[in-house]
Write a protein that holds these residues in place. Structure first.
Motif, PDB file in Angstrom:
ATOM      1  N   ILE A  84       0.645  -1.016   0.103  1.00  0.00           N
ATOM      2  CA  ILE A  84      -0.110  -0.031   0.064  1.00  0.00           C
ATOM      3  C   ILE A  84       0.913   1.181  -0.147  1.00  0.00           C
ATOM      4  N   PHE A  85       1.816   1.295   0.832  1.00  0.00           N
ATOM      5  CA  PHE A  85       2.851   2.321   0.850  1.00  0.00           C
ATOM      6  C   PHE A  85       3.346   2.742  -0.728  1.00  0.00           C
ATOM      7  N   PHE A  86       3.818   1.758  -1.384  1.00  0.00           N
ATOM      8  CA  PHE A  86       4.133   2.065  -2.593  1.00  0.00           C
ATOM      9  C   PHE A  86       3.323   2.408  -3.870  1.00  0.00           C
ATOM     10  N   GLU A  87       2.101   1.763  -3.576  1.00  0.00           N
ATOM     11  CA  GLU A  87       0.780   2.434  -4.439  1.00  0.00           C
ATOM     12  C   GLU A  87       0.718   3.742  -4.137  1.00  0.00           C
ATOM     13  N   LEU A  88       0.747   4.336  -3.152  1.00  0.00           N
ATOM     14  CA  LEU A  88       0.416   5.562  -2.830  1.00  0.00           C
ATOM     15  C   LEU A  88       1.704   6.505  -3.062  1.00  0.00           C
ATOM     16  N   ILE A  89       2.907   5.840  -3.132  1.00  0.00           N
ATOM     17  CA  ILE A  89       3.975   6.684  -3.827  1.00  0.00           C
ATOM     18  C   ILE A  89       3.785   6.652  -5.214  1.00  0.00           C
ATOM     19  N   ALA A  90       3.394   5.507  -5.650  1.00  0.00           N
ATOM     20  CA  ALA A  90       3.415   5.765  -7.316  1.00  0.00           C
ATOM     21  C   ALA A  90       2.248   6.387  -7.671  1.00  0.00           C
ATOM     22  N   ALA A  91       1.077   6.809  -6.889  1.00  0.00           N
ATOM     23  CA  ALA A  91      -0.015   7.842  -7.065  1.00  0.00           C
ATOM     24  C   ALA A  91       0.457   9.370  -6.860  1.00  0.00           C
ATOM     25  N   GLY A  92       1.802   9.490  -6.415  1.00  0.00           N
ATOM     26  CA  GLY A  92       2.281  10.714  -6.159  1.00  0.00           C
ATOM     27  C   GLY A  92       2.243  11.179  -4.796  1.00  0.00           C
TER      28      GLY A  92
ATOM     29  N   VAL B 281       4.611  -0.887  12.261  1.00  0.00           N
ATOM     30  CA  VAL B 281       5.417   0.152  11.477  1.00  0.00           C
ATOM     31  C   VAL B 281       6.787  -0.207  11.473  1.00  0.00           C
ATOM     32  N   ALA B 282       7.510  -0.797  12.419  1.00  0.00           N
ATOM     33  CA  ALA B 282       8.882  -1.188  12.556  1.00  0.00           C
ATOM     34  C   ALA B 282       9.115  -2.013  11.648  1.00  0.00           C
ATOM     35  N   GLN B 283       8.113  -3.195  11.433  1.00  0.00           N
ATOM     36  CA  GLN B 283       8.282  -4.191  10.471  1.00  0.00           C
ATOM     37  C   GLN B 283       8.201  -3.725   8.873  1.00  0.00           C
ATOM     38  N   ALA B 284       7.068  -2.893   8.880  1.00  0.00           N
ATOM     39  CA  ALA B 284       6.969  -2.385   7.476  1.00  0.00           C
ATOM     40  C   ALA B 284       8.039  -1.345   6.931  1.00  0.00           C
ATOM     41  N   LEU B 285       8.913  -1.055   7.851  1.00  0.00           N
ATOM     42  CA  LEU B 285       9.940  -0.125   7.516  1.00  0.00           C
ATOM     43  C   LEU B 285      11.214  -0.556   7.701  1.00  0.00           C
ATOM     44  N   GLU B 286      11.171  -1.633   7.864  1.00  0.00           N
ATOM     45  CA  GLU B 286      12.911  -2.263   7.949  1.00  0.00           C
ATOM     46  C   GLU B 286      13.501  -1.782   6.695  1.00  0.00           C
ATOM     47  N   ASP B 287      13.125  -1.851   5.518  1.00  0.00           N
ATOM     48  CA  ASP B 287      13.812  -1.064   4.527  1.00  0.00           C
ATOM     49  C   ASP B 287      13.308   0.212   4.198  1.00  0.00           C
ATOM     50  N   PRO B 288      14.154   1.223   4.019  1.00  0.00           N
ATOM     51  CA  PRO B 288      13.466   2.596   4.099  1.00  0.00           C
ATOM     52  C   PRO B 288      12.621   2.843   2.887  1.00  0.00           C
ATOM     53  N   LEU B 289      11.528   3.832   2.974  1.00  0.00           N
ATOM     54  CA  LEU B 289      10.943   4.339   1.724  1.00  0.00           C
ATOM     55  C   LEU B 289      11.758   5.400   1.027  1.00  0.00           C
ATOM     56  N   PRO B 290      11.426   5.767  -0.134  1.00  0.00           N
ATOM     57  CA  PRO B 290      11.772   6.952  -0.917  1.00  0.00           C
ATOM     58  C   PRO B 290      11.358   8.212  -0.422  1.00  0.00           C
ATOM     59  N   VAL B 291      10.141   8.196   0.237  1.00  0.00           N
ATOM     60  CA  VAL B 291       9.556   9.366   0.600  1.00  0.00           C
ATOM     61  C   VAL B 291       9.470   9.338   2.353  1.00  0.00           C
TER      62      VAL B 291
END
Length: 297
Positions: free
Chosen positions: A93-101, A117-127
């Motif tokens: 879902i994070f990446f779907e939202l990022i792709a939407a802008g 949240v800690a698990q989902a962000l083990e790898d950083p996001l580009p935003v």
């Protein structure tokens, strides 16, 4: 950085530390171990440096460990509407939202899902990731998330124990919120905007002006001015209150704000010289409440 302490059979993530068995969806938040989400979509009604031109990528978690009587999101925070998903789906879902802008990933009411949240962000996001909470957070839990959260968007709702007890059953709220906000500022440092005025790092502190709560709003603003050097955090004075939830049973919460209350709070904000934002009386309408219909989930 500390390690996040979480036992799904004895949860102590939030300040209530109720020791609930989250595998049975028990405890103050009433939520299971797995994330329950009610909506994930671009949102254009956050503060300007968050919404920008494209919107914040909001993810609304269900359940709540605070439970204010006037909550405008009570259909999900107190009536538990939402859909259970996996941590892997949450990251999708994070990446779907990022792709939407989306300018950021805005995690709304994440306190009781800090472990997710800690698990989902083990790898950083580009935003940047926004921790959008009621301010009722444990310092130890926040410290364990250091480096994963770039922007904190807490409330500072109540300045005295009696009000916090009456409206949220949490007499410890004032001291807990102040400690949490200090920890958030420690992590991020002074706020940072990019060349387009979009927030990339920092803290925006919100206060919702309540009917009859002008003195409390002034106390919150005084605390900000006295606690943090100028230009350290952004302050958001919100005037969007409308009677909602169980507010009818808690006068004066059963009425809308008076224009005189809004004008006085805004004048105090201006006179203190705080960096940040105010809302006009036009903000007090139900149109600002999202539709919780599993969009994007």
């Amino acid at each position: 950085m500390t390690t996040l302490s979480y036992d799904p059979t004895h949860c102590t993530l939030c300040p209530r530390r109720c020791g609930a068995d989250r595998t049975q969806a028990k405890g103050r938040c009433r939520m299971p171990d797995a994330p329950v989400v009610a909506r994930a979509a671009l949102h254009h009604w956050e503060e300007p440096p968050l919404s920008g031109t494209q919107g914040a990528g909001t993810v609304f978690f269900s359940g709540c460990s605070l439970g204010c009587v006037f909550c405008q999101n009570d259909s999900i925070s107190q009536n538990d509407f939402g859909k259970a998903i996996s941590v892997a789906r949450l990251r999708e879902i994070f990446f779907e939202l990022i792709a939407a802008g989306a300018h950021n990933i805005d995690l709304v009411n994440p306190t009781h899902y800090a472990h997710v949240v800690a698990q989902a962000l083990e790898d950083p996001l580009p935003v940047p990731v926004v921790w959008n909470s009621g301010g009722y957070d444990r310092v130890e839990t926040l410290a364990a998330l250091e480096g994963k959260i770039q922007i904190y968007l807490p409330d500072y709702k109540y300045t005295d124990p009696d009000t916090a007890r009456r409206y949220a059953g949490a007499a410890d709220y004032p001291e807990t919120a102040r400690a949490a906000i200090r920890e958030m500022v420690r992590q991020t440092g002074p706020y940072q905007l990019d060349e387009n005025g979009i927030l990339t790092r920092g803290v925006i502190l919100r206060h919702l002006l309540l009917p009859g709560g002008l003195n409390q709003a002034k106390e919150v603003m005084d605390w900000v001015a006295e606690t943090f050097p100028p230009h350290t955090i952004l302050f958001s004075l919100m005037s969007q209150y409308t009677p909602w939830g169980r507010a009818a049973d808690y006068p004066p919460l059963d009425r809308r704000l008076r224009k005189s209350e809004i004008r006085a709070a805004e004048a105090y904000f201006t006179n203190l010289g705080l960096d940040g934002f105010t809302q006009g009386v036009e903000a007090a309408q139900a149109d600002y409440i999202p539709s919780f219909d599993l969009t994007g989930v």
